[in-house]
Every structure is written in structure tokens, then in C-alpha cells.
Design an enzyme around this catalytic site. Structure first.
Site, PDB file in Angstrom:
ATOM      1  CG  PHE A 454      26.072  30.305  -6.718  1.00  0.00           C
ATOM      2  CD1 PHE A 454      24.920  31.720  -7.184  1.00  0.00           C
ATOM      3  CD2 PHE A 454      25.471  29.433  -6.327  1.00  0.00           C
ATOM      4  CE1 PHE A 454      23.963  31.170  -6.385  1.00  0.00           C
ATOM      5  CE2 PHE A 454      24.672  28.852  -5.927  1.00  0.00           C
ATOM      6  CZ  PHE A 454      22.919  29.929  -5.350  1.00  0.00           C
ATOM      7  CG  HIS A 455      31.178  29.221  -6.654  1.00  0.00           C
ATOM      8  ND1 HIS A 455      31.616  28.266  -5.642  1.00  0.00           N
ATOM      9  CD2 HIS A 455      30.994  30.102  -6.307  1.00  0.00           C
ATOM     10  CE1 HIS A 455      31.214  28.578  -4.389  1.00  0.00           C
ATOM     11  NE2 HIS A 455      30.718  29.916  -4.723  1.00  0.00           N
ATOM     12  N   PRO A 456      31.739  30.490 -12.051  1.00  0.00           N
ATOM     13  CG  PRO A 456      30.581  31.710 -12.867  1.00  0.00           C
ATOM     14  CD  PRO A 456      30.136  31.320 -11.930  1.00  0.00           C
TER      15      PRO A 456
END
Lengths: 518, 204
Positions: A454-456
Site C-alpha cells: 500500500f506504500h509504493p
């Protein structure tokens, strides 16, 4: 000082039906993307009196439209209806928002300050000025006040969170209360499909209305496809003077139309996948060779525990606590309930076996681990101009994921779980703590592991030297004058916690620099 | 906190005085604290029009064969017990055709060929040498399980399609009743509770 262009501002939101013909507008700053970074810059610049236009590819949906049904949320709020992948192995499911408010509309609302060790590393190794814990503190404080960051009220916390906490405390692990951007959250547990009560202070209900209140215009349904450039100036760099966007109309028979925005400052805030994609398409800002590289994603793996007593995980806030015992080692654990549709989607079961699991949904705790990764992936332009994301997890990260899952299983059993299902294809459920070593007995094949992210971040990394970074320490692109980046792509590396507040703080620095105040 | 600077950073301020020096070279290592004034309350804003119906994309039209294959797969993913869904196949086909409209074009276009491949693949991999639409429910499950056990692209494709069908099935209100999931009712009660205790939500 209020700009002359700002006098013409309307302070409203435009949607595709407001843009039925080609249009050209002029403003001081055009911001591409309305998520954590874009909205922060928009609010700050609009408040400072600049004429601001925010262009967002996704549509506008407000609190009244959010409900527990998955179809509308996934189809309208998630990029590619939640099907985006980074090619591994293991293939990583990437979840990003694509709506006014960006990923903040569909995230869990966790607001952690960047860990001090990470900020110190950025200062020491990347030479970034004014990013130390002390320098960042006033930025964090201001943002936390603006989006109401606070721990959860006890009445809103669900039993699943309580059980995980119990297990961790029995093992002597450090558990911390989550700091979330919420105002009187009552725990409806619909954060990831859009908050239906308006409690979660996503950009949609906090920074964007603030920006509009101070005169910014928001253009939803506009996908920026080109940057408008002027030829090289005296310093040899081209100058960004605007953007050209295509208006996205769901009606395939509708005529094509464009929105052109001319501005003194162009701020890209499209996220760590779309920002490098746009720049790669323009052939810009890649003199360092770092554009689209250094992708970190904070890999997530989820594990499900079945309990004898009812848990009813859909009642109570999405996530109220995190286990930070292993934070310094790069592992965080926390609950994250999966509604039945998503549970059915992820479990590789069929027919009666799937139904038997689904029937136990009210006895289920679903939690996950987040790993601070050492792997670096890439974003490239693939077929049809789409992003081709590669992320081949390193052996160390794979070990970290397995270790995290083993620790999580231990916590579950300490809380009284009777069965633990791990996201490894073909692995039988664990029925006691004695079975946890099974995880390490045979090498886990990468293809068998289910990983989500969820955190590129990190694909346009920040740095002092143009030879090894894409943007300067304040977010200005080294090679293009007037072009700024204010999203997760500028982070110089993974941070090991939810990055929303970090993105906002760095975006606020960028905004201060744009308006010439710092 | 004690700041640490590299030699190059210490030289940068000197280089910054040269005409035409890029912006990053004009930074000084010792920046003052960020100039943040008090937070001003923002002027009120109007509530924009929201029309989700106008934003819906037209469903993808699926061919007869694709619909037939989807129906067979839907039955395989559903349990043997009756969930109370009146027209399971119809619901699933309708859901998939609506959902496919939101998939990225390459993926949406792959749906038909994947279904066509699945229709004929049992002739090669079994368990019975028949087309998918001629397999019984148990045989169809066995066929899908074989494909799920193959690592790589095959599993990825079958798992994705299986997931979409499972999503459709467990999105149905009757399936929610069967498993005791009532989130929408709970959510409405919570929204009412918040409104009563703390007033109406934020404007957007």
C-alpha cells in the site's frame, strides 16, 4: 501577498460534466494529483494567496456515497479496480487510490511521524538539509493539528484489535496506540472503502476543502498526459510552464476534450508509480538514471486466526494499535479486517472449503505485517503507455516476511487462537505454536507467497546531487526549472511505518519553498 | 541535534554565489526553522454535486460462450448448500460484466480469451476429457484446483478469475446473511450515532 491571477479564482470543484469543451486556464501553480502530497501543497499555496489548480485523474465521491459494498469502492476509488501488480516473484498486489483525495480516501488513516533513525539516516547518508527530527517537528505538529491526529477513543475499538493486543502483551511485546487522522471516529470500520461518517480526515474532507476555501480550483476526471515546456533558459534547463490533460468521460461516445493549464509552477503529486511514468513518457528528469528506480513498497503479508469466541471483526475501528516491538528491525504488526468479499478473493479455496472458512468470519482476526524493505524495484513504461512495475523481493526481505509471519502466529496463539492461516499457497493451517517452525522447514517458493503493498515510494528520490537523485532536497526537479514533485516518490527510501504524514511533511516543505517563504 | 555535513555540502554555499548556479546549490546548510504561522480557519465551502450513477461505465458485453463458462465456474466456486441466491449464474455474469468495465483495458480484453482457454483446457489436463461446460460441479472444482497448483502465470490468471467470481458471490446480500455478516446495517447505525453525538459530518 495575493497574486493577480488569484483574483480570478473561483474556489470550486469541476467534474467532467463541467468540462464539455476544450479549455485553457492560467494560474500560479498547477498541482497534478490530490492525495496526501498534492492536497497539502494546494492548501498551503492557496492560503498564501496563489492561484492554484489541482488536477485529479479520479472522480469526486463524498462521504454520502461511501458504503460497505465493495463494488462501488473498488471500481470508483481504486486505481485499475485494485488489480495493479508489481511483477516479482512474488507478484505484489499494489493498492492505490484514484479519486479526489487519492489514497488517503482508502487508507487506514495511520499518521506516524517519520522515525528519528530514518530522518537521521537521510541527513547523514543523503546529506539532506533540515530533515532531522527537530527540523521536521514543527511541520508534523502543524499537519497533525490540521488533520486531527489523535489516538482512537476506547469505545470505537473492536475485539479483533483487543485480541491481538492481548496476545502481544502476554508475550511482553511493545504495543502502541495508533495515531490516526480522525475526528470522533466511532469505529464503523469502512476506512478502506471510504469513511461513511466523515470521521476520517482524509484529504477529501480536510486539506482539499481547505484549499478550495482559500480559492483553489479542483478539476476531477482530468488525466495529465503532457507537460508543457519552454526551451532551455540561461541555466541550460528547460522550464515547465503547464500541463495538458485529457478529460475522462465514462461515456465512450462523448467527444474528446482537453484541459490545458499554464502556470509558473508545476507540481507533480501523482504517487510513486504515476509520477515517474509521466516523466519517463516526456523523456525528462532522468539524467541521473534514477527516475523510476529505488521503488520500495513496504511489503504486507496477512495472516488469519480463528478463535472459538465470537470476534466480529467488522465492528470497531480498522486499526487502533500496532505492535512496535520489532519496529527497529523493520517489522510492524497490526490488525486489518478483511470483509468477506476480499477474504473470498484472496483465499485460494473453492466451493464448500471456501464457504466453511467464510462461515467463520465472525470468529476471525485478520492481521498483517509490514516490512521495511531492502529490495528496490523499478517503474518503467510498458505496453500501451502503462506502468510496468518490477519488484523482485530480496532473500533478506523474504526472510523478514517469514519471520514477521511467525511472530504474528505466535501472538495469535498467545491470544488463544485455535488455528492460523498463513498467506503461503499449499501450507496447511497451523494449529498450535509448536507448528510454527513448519514455516522454516522447507524453503518457501516465492510464487507461493501472497504479498500486498500500500506504500509504493522512492522512485524520484530526493538528494543534493543531481547525479544520484531526481529532485533536490525541497522537491524541485534538478533538470527542469519550475517543476516540483510532492508525493511518496521523493522519499529517499523506506521508512518502516505508514508514510502519509511523512509525505505531507515533505510536501509542506516543498510548498514553503515554492511560495518563497523558506 | 548536531548536524553532520559532507565536505561537498560545505562547499555548496560558496558555489551558490556564482551566477546561474542551480537552485539546489543555493541552499545553506543551516536553514532557519520553517516559517509556519498560526493555522487560519478556512472559509466555508459549498458541497459539490455528486452523481455516482453518471460515473458508471457501461457493462462489458460478454459472448454466449463466455457467459456459459462463467456460469459453470460460478457454480464451482459456490458451496453445494443453497445460499439463497435466486439466480446465481445470472448474478455472477452480470457482476463480472459490470466489473470488467473498470479493469485496465489489457486485462479486460484478456477476459474473453482466458474464458475460452478454460473452456477447452479440460480436454488436455482433465480430470475428465470434456469441455468445461460439460463438467460436473465436482469435476470443475478438481480442474480448477489442478490449475491453481501450477505456479506462475496459469495460477495467476486462474486465481484472478476465481477471485473475481468469489467476489461476486460473497457480495450478494444472501451470502452475507448466510455467513452472518451485516456490516451495512452496523455502519448505518454508527453513522447515526456519530451524527447524534457530534453533529453532521464534514462538508465533503
Amino acid at each position: 501577498m495575493v497574486s493577480e491571477l488569484a483574483a480570478e479564482r473561483t474556489g470550486r470543484l469541476y467534474q467532467f460534466w463541467d468540462l464539455m469543451t476544450d479549455r485553457t486556464i492560467e494560474c500560479d501553480a498547477v498541482i497534478v494529483g490530490s492525495g496526501a502530497g498534492g492536497a497539502t501543497v494546494a492548501a498551503e499555496l492557496a492560503e498564501a494567496g496563489l492561484a492554484v489548480a489541482v488536477l485529479e485523474e479520479g472522480g469526486f465521491y463524498d462521504t454520502r456515497t461511501f458504503h460497505a459494498g465493495l463494488f462501488d469502492a473498488v471500481a470508483h476509488l481504486y486505481r485499475d479496480a485494485g488489480t495493479e501488480r508489481a511483477v516479482g516473484p512474488p507478484n505484489v498486489m499494489l493498492f492505490q487510490g484514484r479519486c479526489v483525495g487519492g489514497s488517503t480516501v482508502i487508507n487506514g488513516g495511520m499518521c506516524w511521524r517519520t522515525p528519528a533513525r530514518v530522518l537521521e539516516r537521510w541527513t547523514r547518508e543523503r546529506g539532506l538539509p533540515a530533515v532531522g527530527p527537530e527540523a521536521m517537528q514543527p511541520l508534523f505538529e502543524r499537519l497533525e493539528a490540521l488533520i486531527h491526529v489523535a489516538p482512537q477513543e476506547p469505545g470505537s475499538i473492536g475485539m479483533d484489535d483487543g485480541l491481538l493486543r492481548l496476545g502481544a502483551e502476554r508475550l511482553g511485546y511493545k504495543v502502541v496506540a495508533n495515531r490516526r487522522n480522525q475526528l470522533h471516529c466511532v469505529g464503523s470500520n469502512n476506512c478502506v472503502f471510504g469513511c461513511p461518517t466523515g470521521a476520517k480526515q482524509s484529504m477529501l474532507v480536510s486539506m482539499l476543502p481547505r484549499a478550495v476555501g482559500f480559492g483553489a480550483d479542483i478539476y476531477a476526471d482530468c488525466r495529465v498526459e503532457r507537460l508543457v515546456l519552454e526551451r532551455a533558459g540561461p541555466d541550460g534547463r528547460p522550464r515547465a510552464v503547464g500541463v495538458q490533460a485529457r478529460v475522462l468521460d465514462p461515456d465512450p461516445r462523448a467527444p474528446a476534450r482537453t484541459l490545458t493549464v499554464r502556470a509558473r509552477h508545476v507540481v507533480l503529486a501523482c504517487g510513486a508509480i504515476q509520477t515517474p511514468l509521466l516523466l519517463l513518457g516526456e523523456g525528462l528528469a532522468n539524467g541521473s538514471g534514477q527516475l523510476g528506480r529505488n521503488l520500495a513498497v513496504h511489503p504486507n503479508a496477512k495472516a488469519i486466526a480463528l478463535f472459538d469466541e465470537p470476534v466480529v471483526g467488522w465492528q470497531g475501528v480498522h486499526q487502533a494499535h500496532q505492535i512496535h516491538e520489532f519496529l527497529e528491525e523493520g517489522i510492524v504488526m497490526a490488525v486489518a479486517f478483511l470483509p468477506p468479499q476480499l477474504l473470498a478473493l484472496t483465499q485460494p479455496l473453492l466451493g464448500n472449503a471456501l464457504f466453511e472458512l467464510m462461515r467463520q468470519i465472525n470468529h476471525m482476526v485478520c492481521a498483517g505485517i509490514l516490512v521495511e524493505d531492502t529490495t528496490t524495484g523499478t517503474v518503467r513504461r510498458g505496453p500501451f503507455g502503462r506502468a510496468a512495475v518490477r519488484y523482485r523481493m530480496s532473500d533478506y526481505d523474504l526472510e523478514q516476511v517469514l519471520r514477521g509471519l511467525a511472530l504474528l502466529a505466535e501472538v495469535y496463539f498467545a491470544a488463544g487462537a485455535r488455528e492460523v492461516l498463513l498467506p503461503i499457497y499449499g501450507l496447511e493451517p497451523l494449529r498450535s505454536p509448536d507448528e510454527i517452525p513448519r514455516l522454516f522447514r522447507h524453503p518457501v517458493h516465492r510464487h507461493d507467497l501472497e504479498i500486498a503493498a500500500f506504500h509504493p515510494l522512492g522512485t524520484c528520490r530526493m538528494g543534493v546531487h543531481p547525479g544520484s537523485s531526481v529532485v533536490d532536497p525541497f522537491g524541485q526537479v534538478h533538470e527542469v526549472a519550475g517543476l516540483w514533485i510532492a508525493d511518496a516518490s521523493v522519499l529517499p527510501g523506506p521508512i518502516g511505518v505508514n508514510p502519509m504524514l511523512t509525505i505531507m511533511a515533505l510536501a509542506l516543505r516543498t510548498a514553503l519553498r515554492i511560495r518563497g517563504a523558506w | 541535534m548536531k548536524a553532520v555535513y559532507t565536505g561537498q555540502q560545505l562547499l555548496l554555499p560558496l558555489l551558490g554565489v556564482l551566477p546561474g548556479a542551480p537552485a539546489e546549490r543555493r541552499q545553506r546548510p543551516g536553514l532557519p526553522p520553517p516559517p509556519l504561522g498560526p493555522i487560519r480557519p478556512a472559509p466555508p465551502v459549498a458541497r459539490p454535486l455528486v452523481d455516482i450513477e453518471r460515473r458508471r461505465r457501461p457493462p462489458v458485453v460478454l459472448g454466449t460462450r463466455a457467459r456459459r463458462s462463467l456460469g459453470v465456474l460460478a457454480r464451482a466456486i459456490a458451496p453445494d448448500a443453497d445460499l439463497g441466491i435466486a439466480d446465481l449464474e445470472g448474478w455472477t455474469i452480470c457482476y463480472v460484466s459490470r466489473f470488467a468495465a473498470y479493469l485496465p483495458p489489457p486485462l479486460g480484453r484478456a477476459l474473453g480469451p482466458v474464458l475460452a482457454a478454460l473452456e477447452w483446457l479440460p480436454l488436455v489436463v482433465g480430470p475428465r476429457r470434456r469441455r468445461l461446460s460439460r463438467l460436473s460441479r465436482a469435476e470443475c472444482r478438481s480442474f480448477l484446483q489442478r490449475l491453481l497448483d501450477v505456479r506462475g502465470l496459469v495460477r495467476e490468471a486462474v486465481h484472478g478469475l476465481r477471485g473475481l467470481l468469489a467476489l461476486a458471490l460473497y457480495e450478494h446480500p444472501a451470502a452475507h446473511r448466510a455467513i452472518g455478516y451485516a456490516a451495512q446495517r452496523y455502519l448505518q447505525a454508527k453513522a447515526r450515532e456519530r451524527q447524534q453525538r457530534f453533529g453532521a459530518p464534514e462538508p465533503w
